[in-house]
Motif scaffolding. Structure first.
Motif, mmCIF file in Angstrom:
data_model
loop_
_atom_site.group_PDB
_atom_site.id
_atom_site.type_symbol
_atom_site.label_atom_id
_atom_site.label_comp_id
_atom_site.label_asym_id
_atom_site.label_seq_id
_atom_site.Cartn_x
_atom_site.Cartn_y
_atom_site.Cartn_z
ATOM 1 N N GLN A 58 -5.002 3.378 -4.040
ATOM 2 C CA GLN A 58 -5.457 2.067 -3.014
ATOM 3 C C GLN A 58 -6.439 1.953 -2.967
ATOM 4 O O GLN A 58 -7.217 1.114 -2.754
ATOM 5 C CB GLN A 58 -4.562 1.729 -3.270
ATOM 6 N N LEU A 59 -6.795 2.833 -1.664
ATOM 7 C CA LEU A 59 -7.723 2.900 -0.555
ATOM 8 C C LEU A 59 -8.486 4.406 -0.449
ATOM 9 O O LEU A 59 -7.902 5.096 0.062
ATOM 10 C CB LEU A 59 -7.290 2.482 0.097
ATOM 11 N N ASN B 53 -4.583 -1.430 -7.370
ATOM 12 C CA ASN B 53 -5.791 -1.399 -6.385
ATOM 13 C C ASN B 53 -6.319 -2.139 -5.792
ATOM 14 O O ASN B 53 -6.379 -3.657 -6.629
ATOM 15 C CB ASN B 53 -6.520 0.047 -6.906
ATOM 16 N N ALA B 54 -7.176 -1.681 -4.804
ATOM 17 C CA ALA B 54 -7.554 -2.888 -3.647
ATOM 18 C C ALA B 54 -8.551 -3.731 -4.595
ATOM 19 O O ALA B 54 -9.734 -2.653 -5.625
ATOM 20 C CB ALA B 54 -7.748 -2.392 -2.263
ATOM 21 N N TYR C 45 -9.024 -4.228 6.767
ATOM 22 C CA TYR C 45 -8.817 -2.390 7.525
ATOM 23 C C TYR C 45 -9.950 -2.388 8.091
ATOM 24 O O TYR C 45 -11.071 -1.616 7.094
ATOM 25 C CB TYR C 45 -7.697 -1.656 5.638
ATOM 26 N N TRP D 42 1.215 -0.987 0.517
ATOM 27 C CA TRP D 42 -0.190 0.394 -0.254
ATOM 28 C C TRP D 42 1.331 1.090 0.061
ATOM 29 O O TRP D 42 1.253 1.444 1.343
ATOM 30 C CB TRP D 42 -1.204 -0.023 1.225
ATOM 31 N N VAL E 205 -9.868 -6.205 2.121
ATOM 32 C CA VAL E 205 -8.634 -5.393 0.222
ATOM 33 C C VAL E 205 -8.001 -6.923 0.006
ATOM 34 O O VAL E 205 -7.405 -7.824 0.789
ATOM 35 C CB VAL E 205 -8.059 -4.507 0.467
ATOM 36 N N PHE F 62 -4.860 -7.635 -3.024
ATOM 37 C CA PHE F 62 -3.794 -7.274 -3.713
ATOM 38 C C PHE F 62 -2.804 -7.478 -4.421
ATOM 39 O O PHE F 62 -2.665 -8.863 -4.241
ATOM 40 C CB PHE F 62 -2.929 -5.707 -3.158
ATOM 41 N N TRP G 93 1.776 -3.177 -7.150
ATOM 42 C CA TRP G 93 0.335 -3.072 -6.411
ATOM 43 C C TRP G 93 -0.721 -2.504 -6.976
ATOM 44 O O TRP G 93 -0.650 -1.594 -7.404
ATOM 45 C CB TRP G 93 0.763 -3.198 -5.151
ATOM 46 N N PHE H 201 -12.076 -5.224 -3.310
ATOM 47 C CA PHE H 201 -12.694 -4.991 -2.338
ATOM 48 C C PHE H 201 -13.861 -6.352 -1.946
ATOM 49 O O PHE H 201 -14.397 -6.385 -2.622
ATOM 50 C CB PHE H 201 -12.940 -3.442 -2.169
#
Length: 575
Positions: free
Chosen positions: A84-85, A142-143, A117, A79, A127, A129, A140, A145
């Motif tokens: 990304q979040l 983006n998440a 998270y 992260w 999340v 990745f 890496w 979800f």
């Protein structure tokens, strides 16, 4: 350093490492010293990879790589971008929320890190990745979800290609890697009766599905237990000799042993990593928090795994040959910091923030590491009720990775108004710090030493900066020369003989309480202590500049009374 000292260090190194790679190896724990909690580890093509919990620190979820299981290089973080979040970090108020225990796995050349998270309402906590190149942290994803009913997600591929996620309590669900869609939750095991059955990992071996978990909570009752089944969805039967790993109800120096992951080396030998705390049974002073330890595992066909008990000095299988042939540009965990900042230079990878920093808050310049003074000080209200405390702390630090160490920086700072302050800190949370600042008080340049701990009343004392020092760079130092005492000192950067010890703080201040899941960071801060409005200090507030950043380890405790030397590149051992 004198030549005789260098030779002595290398003799000690030879003595330490001589037996390590014999058939019956000997090594020292922890192998990832400093705050490295909840490790999850794999071996892929001869390299070992681990990810650890980072809660609200940023960048988050570091990836360490090793060829020999003892030397670990920080090759990047999962992260690294707010995108990304989006909106997660700045809306997280708690001190121990954020990135809980992650799992790292590899499948068909793709590395996955799955995590939960915690602490942001209205957003999905799960999340996922992925990357094909863990040595380039920008790759890496983006998440993805997903709804996670519980914490500590595991990731498991079955032989039929189906993917499952298991979470604490213990619940398993079929999982879609592309969309995050989860199937119905199935409870597969409740553990052996300990509280918080969590940290599940599933392994398939000899036709059995093994489910290993942590239970008993993360304090001194922490333990590892195991069950197995013929189907991934159960029913699972617990091992009659559980727990398979714990130091509870012992007098061992390493306590809180648990939250393990197992993996094989290239010779097919099994190993495990888990967290432990160097606290002794007293469990009172452990400022580095939960660290990562290594242990050998015997796992014969159709049998239950046998995990060697965690100690400071371990014996086990022959380890891989010592090697630092690991790609990437990050630092090795126990190496010294020798940072002289220049404009445009990237921030060293092992320096981290408490939440994502404001744009421009910390910048490398030719004058040093520049910190813009923040309206909140380090104790800015963690519940978010003081002027945007989640975003308005100017602070950057590195993990304390040695029982004994010296850390120092040179500060150039010319405050123009009362309460403008910059300095160094040993930091556990916003509710537990030991710090030494240069501050203007009553129109006089002053040293301010302060402590703040969950289980103690805040303390503060001041003394005037010597007149001859005003306008000159001041070296601020944090030193731990005994197992439980931080000494904070100041001196002229140009003349270390002027050193003044300003104050001391006990390790208990930075142990447990508001930071039971985390560990001590050492670094720098800058604040105007509440002046200004909103997130900002008054217009015209000067910046603080820190140069000649140095951190050098001096020893690791492997028991309450015994230390082993920390051997470093002698060319870098300035303090």
């Amino acid at each position: 350093m004198k030549l005789s000292s260098i030779r002595l260090a290398f003799v000690l190194l030879a003595q330490l490492l001589a037996p390590v790679w014999s058939q019956n190896s000997t090594f020292h724990n922890p192998v990832l010293s400093g705050w490295h909690s909840d490790p999850s580890c794999i071996q892929h093509e001869g390299t070992f990879y681990c990810v650890i919990s980072t809660f609200i620190t940023f960048p988050g979820l570091p990836i360490y790589a090793s060829k020999d299981l003892l030397q670990w290089k920080l090759i990047g973080h999962v992260w690294t971008r707010e995108s990304q979040l989006p909106g997660y970090s700045w809306n997280t108020n708690g001190q121990q929320e954020g990135m809980f225990a992650a799992t790292i796995r590899e499948n068909k050349g793709i590395f996955y890190v799955i995590c939960e998270y915690l602490g942001v309402s209205g957003k999905k906590p799960g999340v996922l990745f992925r990357t094909t190149n863990p040595y380039d942290e920008t790759t890496w994803s983006n998440a993805v979800f997903f709804d996670a009913p519980k914490i500590d997600p595991d990731l498991f591929w079955d032989d039929d290609g189906k993917v499952y996620v298991a979470t604490h309590s213990v619940v398993i669900q079929e999982f879609d890697l592309a969309t995050g869609r989860t199937g119905p939750a199935i409870n597969i095991w409740n553990g052996t009766g300990g509280v918080w059955p969590e940290g599940p990992h599933i392994y398939k071996k000899d036709g059995w599905y093994y489910l290993m978990i942590a239970e008993g909570g993360t304090a001194t009752d922490h333990a590892v237990t195991i069950a197995r089944a013929k189907k991934v969805t159960g029913p699972y039967t617990g091992y009659e000799r559980n727990p398979i790993l714990t130091n509870r109800k012992t007098q061992e120096f390493f306590q809180t042993v648990g939250h393990a992951d197992l993996f094989q080396d290239t010779n097919g030998k099994w190993w495990g990593m888990c967290l432990a705390t160097r606290s002794g049974p007293q469990y009172q002073s452990y400022p580095m928090g939960r660290e990562t330890v290594l242990f050998p595992v015997t796992w014969n066909k159709d049998e239950w795994p046998i995990l060697a008990p965690v100690r400071g000095v371990m014996s086990g299988w022959a380890l891989p040959a010592p090697s630092r042939e690991v790609p990437g540009t990050g630092p090795w965990n126990v190496d010294p910091d020798v940072y002289d900042f220049k404009s445009g230079q990237p921030i060293p990878r092992n320096l981290i923030y408490w939440r994502i920093p404001r744009d421009g808050a910390v910048t490398a310049t030719d004058s040093g590491l520049q910190l813009v003074l923040a309206r909140n000080n380090l104790q800015g209200a963690p519940n978010g009720n003081q002027n945007g405390a989640t975003r308005a702390i100017s602070f950057i630090a590195r993990r304390q990775t040695h029982s004994l160490f010296t850390y120092s920086v040179d500060l150039t700072f010319a405050p123009t108004a009362n309460n403008q302050e910059a300095g160094v800190t040993a930091f556990l949370t916003q509710q537990a710090t030991i710090q030494l600042g240069v501050v203007q008080l009553n129109n006089q340049l002053t040293f301010r030493f302060a402590t703040n701990g969950t289980n103690s009343s805040p303390t503060s004392k001041t003394q005037a900066v010597p007149t001859a020092w005003v306008g000159k760079p001041i070296r601020l130092q944090i030193q731990m020369s005994s197992i439980n005492t931080y000494t904070l000192s100041a001196m002229l950067a140009s003349d270390t003989k002027t050193k003044i010890a300003i104050g001391t703080g006990r390790g208990e201040l930075l142990s447990g309480g508001s930071g039971s899941f985390v560990g001590t960071l050492v670094g720098v801060y800058a604040t105007c202590n509440g002046n200004g409005s909103g997130l900002d200090c008054p217009s015209g507030t000067p910046n603080a500049h820190f140069q000649r950043w140095r951190y050098t380890g001096a020893g690791q405790f492997v028991s309450a009374t015994a230390t082993v030397p920390t051997v470093v590149d002698m060319a870098k051992s300035e303090v």
